[in-house]
Write a protein that holds these residues in place. Structure first.
Motif, short mmCIF file in Angstrom:
data_model
loop_
_atom_site.label_atom_id
_atom_site.label_comp_id
_atom_site.label_asym_id
_atom_site.label_seq_id
_atom_site.Cartn_x
_atom_site.Cartn_y
_atom_site.Cartn_z
N TYR A 49 0.81 -1.22 0.00
CA TYR A 49 0.00 0.00 0.00
C TYR A 49 0.84 1.27 0.00
O TYR A 49 0.28 2.37 -0.05
N GLY A 50 2.16 1.15 0.10
CA GLY A 50 3.01 2.34 0.16
C GLY A 50 2.78 3.16 1.41
O GLY A 50 2.70 4.39 1.37
N LEU A 51 2.70 2.48 2.57
CA LEU A 51 2.36 3.14 3.82
C LEU A 51 3.58 3.81 4.45
O LEU A 51 4.73 3.41 4.20
N PRO A 52 3.35 4.82 5.29
CA PRO A 52 4.47 5.55 5.91
C PRO A 52 5.19 4.71 6.96
O PRO A 52 4.63 3.79 7.55
N ASN A 53 6.47 5.04 7.16
CA ASN A 53 7.30 4.43 8.20
C ASN A 53 7.26 2.90 8.19
O ASN A 53 7.00 2.26 9.22
N PRO A 54 7.55 2.28 7.05
CA PRO A 54 7.57 0.82 7.02
C PRO A 54 8.74 0.28 7.84
O PRO A 54 9.78 0.93 7.93
N PRO A 55 8.58 -0.89 8.46
CA PRO A 55 9.70 -1.47 9.20
C PRO A 55 10.79 -1.93 8.24
O PRO A 55 10.51 -2.30 7.09
N SER A 56 12.03 -1.93 8.70
CA SER A 56 13.12 -2.45 7.88
C SER A 56 13.07 -3.97 7.88
O SER A 56 12.53 -4.60 8.79
N PHE A 57 13.67 -4.56 6.87
CA PHE A 57 13.72 -6.02 6.79
C PHE A 57 14.46 -6.60 7.99
O PHE A 57 14.05 -7.62 8.55
N SER A 58 15.55 -5.95 8.40
CA SER A 58 16.34 -6.47 9.52
C SER A 58 15.59 -6.33 10.84
O SER A 58 15.72 -7.19 11.73
N ALA A 59 14.78 -5.28 10.99
CA ALA A 59 13.97 -5.14 12.21
C ALA A 59 12.93 -6.25 12.29
O ALA A 59 12.67 -6.80 13.37
N VAL A 60 12.33 -6.60 11.15
CA VAL A 60 11.37 -7.69 11.12
C VAL A 60 12.06 -9.01 11.46
O VAL A 60 11.56 -9.81 12.27
N ALA A 61 13.23 -9.25 10.87
CA ALA A 61 13.96 -10.49 11.13
C ALA A 61 14.33 -10.62 12.60
O ALA A 61 14.19 -11.69 13.19
N ALA A 62 14.81 -9.54 13.21
CA ALA A 62 15.22 -9.59 14.61
C ALA A 62 14.03 -9.78 15.54
O ALA A 62 14.16 -10.40 16.61
N SER A 63 12.88 -9.28 15.15
CA SER A 63 11.67 -9.40 15.96
C SER A 63 11.05 -10.79 15.85
O SER A 63 10.44 -11.28 16.80
N CYS A 64 11.18 -11.40 14.67
CA CYS A 64 10.52 -12.68 14.41
C CYS A 64 11.42 -13.89 14.59
O CYS A 64 10.94 -15.02 14.59
N ASP A 65 12.71 -13.66 14.74
CA ASP A 65 13.67 -14.77 14.82
C ASP A 65 14.64 -14.49 15.95
O ASP A 65 15.56 -13.68 15.82
N LYS A 66 14.43 -15.16 17.09
CA LYS A 66 15.24 -14.90 18.28
C LYS A 66 16.72 -15.23 18.03
O LYS A 66 17.61 -14.56 18.56
N GLY A 67 16.98 -16.26 17.23
CA GLY A 67 18.36 -16.61 16.93
C GLY A 67 19.06 -15.54 16.11
O GLY A 67 20.23 -15.24 16.33
N PHE A 68 18.33 -14.98 15.15
CA PHE A 68 18.90 -13.90 14.34
C PHE A 68 19.28 -12.73 15.22
O PHE A 68 20.38 -12.17 15.10
N PHE A 69 18.39 -12.35 16.14
CA PHE A 69 18.69 -11.22 17.02
C PHE A 69 19.91 -11.51 17.89
O PHE A 69 20.81 -10.68 18.02
N SER A 70 19.95 -12.69 18.51
CA SER A 70 21.08 -13.03 19.37
C SER A 70 22.40 -13.00 18.59
O SER A 70 23.42 -12.51 19.08
N SER A 71 22.37 -13.53 17.36
CA SER A 71 23.59 -13.54 16.54
C SER A 71 24.01 -12.12 16.18
O SER A 71 25.21 -11.79 16.22
#
Length: 448
Positions: A124-146
Motif C-alpha cells: 500500500y506504500g504506507l508511511p514508516n515501514p519497518p526495515s527487513f532487519s527489524a522484522v527479522a530480529a523481531s521474528c527470529d530470536k536466533g537472528f537477534f542473538s547472533s
C-alpha cells in the motif's frame, strides 16, 4: 485522575459497550483530539494487548479496521470494520479489504505480525515501514542473538533449527539447565526449562508445536535479575527507555507477573543500556518507532539481551509508561503508522513517578463468580486503572500461560511509599471468587 478501564463494568452487571470502551481510557479532551480524522488504520490482533491502540485510534478520530481470528476478541467492539481472519497473511488481508484504502497498519504487543506489516506497507506504500532487519530480529530470536553477539553485545549462546537432532547435539555439549523455546513466538509461549536431557524431546515438541514455522531455539540459561525495556526512537535517537524490573513465576515458565518502573536501577543499566540500544537500533535500521527488550542483569554485572521486538510491549506496559513518564506511546505509534508528525522531546525522558503494573491471575481453574476488594483499592491515591479481561460467569484458568491473565492493575504516584502501600492493599484485599464460593488469590506470587 483515577481511571477504570473496561471490563469491570460487565462484572458489575452493566453493559460495557463501545462508549464505555472509549470513556474508560481517555479524557474528553483526548476523545475530541481528532488529529487522525479522515485516516484509516488497520490494527492486527484485537486482544487486550492491542486494545489500547484501538482506543487511541478512536480517540484521535481514525477509521479503525480490526483483524483477528477470534470472533469474541476484546477490542472488536471498537472496530469500524472487522476482518475475521488470522493476521499472518498479507495476501488474505488484501483480498478481504477488496480495494479499501489504508493509511497505516500497526500491531502492539505481538511479534507474530511483523512480516504482515512489512508486506502490507510495501503493497500500500504506507508511511514508516519497518526495515527487513527489524522484522527479522523481531521474528527470529536466533537472528537477534547472533546480531547482538556480532556487535560485541552479550546475548546467550544458542542453536536454532527445525531438526531435533541438531538441537540435541548442542544441548549435550552445554551445561544444564538450558532454555528451549520457539524461535518465532512471543509471550513465553512454548518455553521450557531443560534440566535433564531425558526431557529434551518433550521440550522440543512443546516449542515446535507453538512455533508458526516449527523453528526452535535452545540457549544457555543466564541467571540474574530480569528486566524489560520499552524504548522509543525518533529521528534516529533514543528519546525514552522505560526500564521495568520484572516479577515472574520463575522456572519452568518465567511468566511475567509484574512490571515496576521508575524505581532506582543498578548503575550499569543507567550507564550502558541506552548506548547498547542505540547500537542495536542503528544496526537494524530502526530510525523511528518502539522497541522492547527482555534483559537479564547477570551476577558479573553484564547486561544480557535475550530478545527484542520492534513494537510496543504487552501486559499494559504502555499505560505504565504514560503514568510514569507522561508520554502516550500508543499515540506515537498511531502517528507514525499514519504519517502524522510527532514533536520529539528536546531531551531524553526521565520518569516523573513510580509505577507498578500488576498482572491479575488465578491460582486455580473454575467459574468466576465475581471480584472482591477492587472498591477498596480504587480509594487509594496511587490507584490509576484496572482492566479485567473476564466477567462473572466466565471459565477462568490457573495461570500457566500468558493468555490465562485475568486482568491488570496500574498503580502510580510521585511518592514511592504510596505505590508500595497500594501494592500491599492489592495483594491483601483483591480476590477473584472462583467456583463454590471459594476465595482464590489473584496475584502471582501470593502464597495464600
Amino acid at each position: 485522575m483515577m481511571e477504570t478501564d473496561i471490563l469491570e463494568r460487565p462484572i458489575n452487571g452493566q453493559d460495557g459497550g463501545q462508549g464505555d470502551l472509549l470513556a474508560s481510557a481517555f479524557s474528553s479532551e483526548q476523545v475530541k483530539a481528532g488529529h487522525a480524522a479522515g485516516k484509516t488504520i488497520l490494527i492486527l490482533g484485537a486482544s487486550p494487548d492491542q486494545l489500547p491502540l484501538y482506543q487511541a485510534a478512536k480517540a484521535a478520530g481514525a477509521y479503525v479496521i480490526g483483524a483477528d481470528a477470534n470472533p469474541n476478541s476484546m477490542a472488536r467492539p471498537l472496530a469500524d470494520r472487522f476482518l475475521l481472519l488470522k493476521s499472518r497473511s498479507a495476501e488474505d488481508i488484501i483480498i478481504q479489504l477488496d480495494g479499501q484504502a489504508l493509511d497505516g497498519v500497526a500491531s502492539p504487543g505481538n511479534d507474530s505480525f511483523h512480516q504482515t506489516i512489512y508486506d502490507l506497507c510495501r503493497h500500500y506504500g504506507l508511511p514508516n515501514p519497518p526495515s527487513f532487519s527489524a522484522v527479522a530480529a523481531s521474528c527470529d530470536k536466533g537472528f537477534f542473538s547472533s546480531q547482538a553477539q556480532e556487535m560485541g553485545i552479550f546475548a546467550p549462546t544458542h542453536c536454532e533449527s527445525k531438526d531435533p537432532e541438531v538441537l540435541k547435539a548442542f544441548a549435550q555439549a552445554r551445561a544444564l539447565p538450558l532454555i528451549v523455546k520457539p524461535a518465532d513466538s512471543s509471550g513465553s509461549k512454548g518455553l521450557s526449562f531443560l534440566q535433564d536431557l531425558d526431557q529434551f524431546q518433550a521440550t522440543f515438541d512443546k516449542a515446535s508445536s507453538t512455533s508458526p514455522t516449527g523453528l526452535v531455539i535452545i540457549e544457555d540459561y543466564v541467571t540474574g535479575d530480569q528486566f524489560g525495556v520499552e524504548a522509543f526512537r525518533l529521528d534516529g535517537r533514543c528519546v525514552l527507555t522505560a526500564v521495568s524490573q520484572r516479577g515472574h513465576t520463575g522456572p519452568p515458565d518465567f511468566l511475567v507477573t509484574r512490571h515496576s518502573v521508575g524505581f532506582p536501577l543498578p548503575g550499569v543499566l543507567e550507564a550502558d543500556l541506552v548506548p547498547a540500544i542505540d547500537r542495536i537500533a542503528d544496526a537494524l535500521d530502526i530510525t523511528n518507532g518502539p522497541l522492547n527488550f527482555d534483559l537479564i542483569l547477570a551476577p558479573d554485572g553484564r547486561i544480557c539481551f535475550i530478545e527484542m521486538g520492534a513494537r510496543l510491549s504487552g501486559n499494559g506496559f504502555p499505560a505504565l509508561v504514560r503514568e510514569t513518564y507522561g508520554v502516550d506511546t500508543q499515540d506515537w505509534v498511531l502517528r507514525l503508522a499514519l504519517g502524522i508528525d510527532i514533536a520529539p522531546p528536546e531531551q531524553f525522558l526521565r520518569p516523573k513517578a513510580y509505577g507498578i503494573q500488576q498482572i491479575l491471575t488465578a491460582k486455580k481453574s473454575g467459574w468466576l463468580d465475581g471480584v472482591s476488594g477492587l472498591e477498596t483499592l480504587r480509594e487509594h491515591p496511587a490507584y490509576k486503572q484496572d482492566t479485567l479481561f473476564v466477567k462473572s460467569g466466565d471459565q477462568v484458568q490457573q495461570f500457566k500461560r500468558t493468555i490465562d491473565r485475568l486482568g491488570v492493575v496500574l498503580l502510580a504516584h510521585e511518592d514511592m511509599s504510596l505505590v508500595n502501600e497500594a501494592l500491599s492493599r492489592l495483594e491483601t484485599t483483591v480476590t477473584f471468587v472462583i467456583g463454590d464460593d471459594n476465595l482464590s488469590p489473584n496475584l502471582s506470587g501470593n502464597q495464600e
